[in-house]
Design a protein around this motif. Sequence first.
Motif, short mmCIF file in Angstrom:
data_model
loop_
_atom_site.label_atom_id
_atom_site.label_comp_id
_atom_site.label_asym_id
_atom_site.label_seq_id
_atom_site.Cartn_x
_atom_site.Cartn_y
_atom_site.Cartn_z
N GLN A 52 36.57 -62.65 -25.72
CA GLN A 52 37.83 -63.05 -26.17
C GLN A 52 38.76 -61.86 -26.92
N ALA A 53 37.93 -61.01 -27.66
CA ALA A 53 38.69 -60.10 -28.56
C ALA A 53 39.33 -59.22 -27.36
N ILE A 54 38.35 -58.69 -26.29
CA ILE A 54 38.81 -57.59 -25.50
C ILE A 54 40.18 -58.13 -24.67
N ASP A 55 40.18 -59.60 -24.37
CA ASP A 55 41.11 -60.03 -23.57
C ASP A 55 42.39 -60.13 -24.53
N THR A 56 42.31 -60.54 -25.59
CA THR A 56 43.37 -60.63 -26.53
C THR A 56 43.96 -59.16 -27.07
N LEU A 57 42.90 -58.27 -26.99
CA LEU A 57 43.49 -56.82 -27.48
C LEU A 57 44.09 -56.16 -26.38
N GLU A 58 43.59 -56.41 -25.15
CA GLU A 58 44.25 -55.91 -23.74
C GLU A 58 45.69 -56.57 -23.67
N THR A 59 45.75 -57.58 -23.90
CA THR A 59 47.08 -58.45 -23.88
C THR A 59 47.98 -57.87 -24.86
N ALA A 60 47.50 -57.60 -26.25
CA ALA A 60 48.49 -56.76 -26.93
C ALA A 60 48.89 -55.37 -26.53
N VAL A 62 49.27 -54.63 -23.27
CA VAL A 62 50.43 -54.84 -22.23
C VAL A 62 51.71 -55.18 -22.84
N VAL A 63 51.73 -56.00 -23.83
CA VAL A 63 53.00 -56.41 -24.72
C VAL A 63 53.59 -55.14 -25.14
N ASP A 64 52.71 -54.01 -25.81
CA ASP A 64 53.32 -52.89 -26.39
C ASP A 64 52.21 -51.78 -26.13
N PRO A 65 52.35 -50.87 -25.17
CA PRO A 65 51.24 -49.99 -25.05
C PRO A 65 51.28 -48.85 -26.09
N ARG A 66 52.18 -48.72 -26.93
CA ARG A 66 52.19 -47.94 -28.06
C ARG A 66 51.41 -48.37 -29.18
N ASN A 67 50.67 -49.34 -29.27
CA ASN A 67 50.15 -50.25 -30.32
C ASN A 67 48.56 -49.29 -30.47
N ARG A 68 48.76 -48.23 -31.14
CA ARG A 68 47.48 -47.51 -31.40
C ARG A 68 46.39 -48.18 -32.23
N ALA A 69 46.70 -49.14 -32.84
CA ALA A 69 45.77 -49.95 -33.67
C ALA A 69 45.04 -50.76 -32.77
N ALA A 70 45.56 -51.27 -31.51
CA ALA A 70 44.77 -52.17 -30.82
C ALA A 70 43.77 -51.26 -29.83
#
Length: 187
Positions: A52-60, A62-70
């Motif tokens: 579930q974490a992988i799915d959520t973080l990958e969605t993050a 997709v929303v903003d590919p510059r999210n380095r923390a993701a």
Amino acid sequence: MRLTPIALSVALAAATMASAGHGQRPDDQIDPKSQSLLQQGQAQTASGQYSQAIDTLETALVVDPRNRAAYVALARVAQAQKLPGKATRLYGEALKLEPNDVGALAGQGEALVQRGAVERAKRNLERIKTLCKDPCPQATTLAGVIAKGPPPEVLTARAPTVAPGPDNVRDALERNERAPATPKDEK
């Protein structure tokens, strides 16, 4: 007339450099929805819900590919799943966005040790030491991981196997010739 192509080239280069820098956003301008998904993914990781974490973080991402923390959070999930190669790649993605991210460098160094690439991890440690003026916790943690070394399963997988050389084959043949004949061989 002779200077026109040169002037156009310089103008085109200047316009290209200006537009490349304009498209990049700093960390404080990451999409709030992506930040919210990141926090949710980190909570799922902490509770051991890796898929579930992988799915959520990958969605993050997709929303903003510059999210380095993701990327870093995804790499930590990969490390928890004992996938150091994937973790190394994900830390590399974070480092493409910010090459001086000490946390990503330390995480990548830990994943490299997990893979058995201790020398590469030492290079990350040296880079962290140059970035941190004072001793920083990331350098201390990575130094401890390097001192501990790779996990035992990596060491046994890398143990060299000795292929039979000409002397070993000759010795085996001589032993075979000297062996007493068995009833099966007498037929």
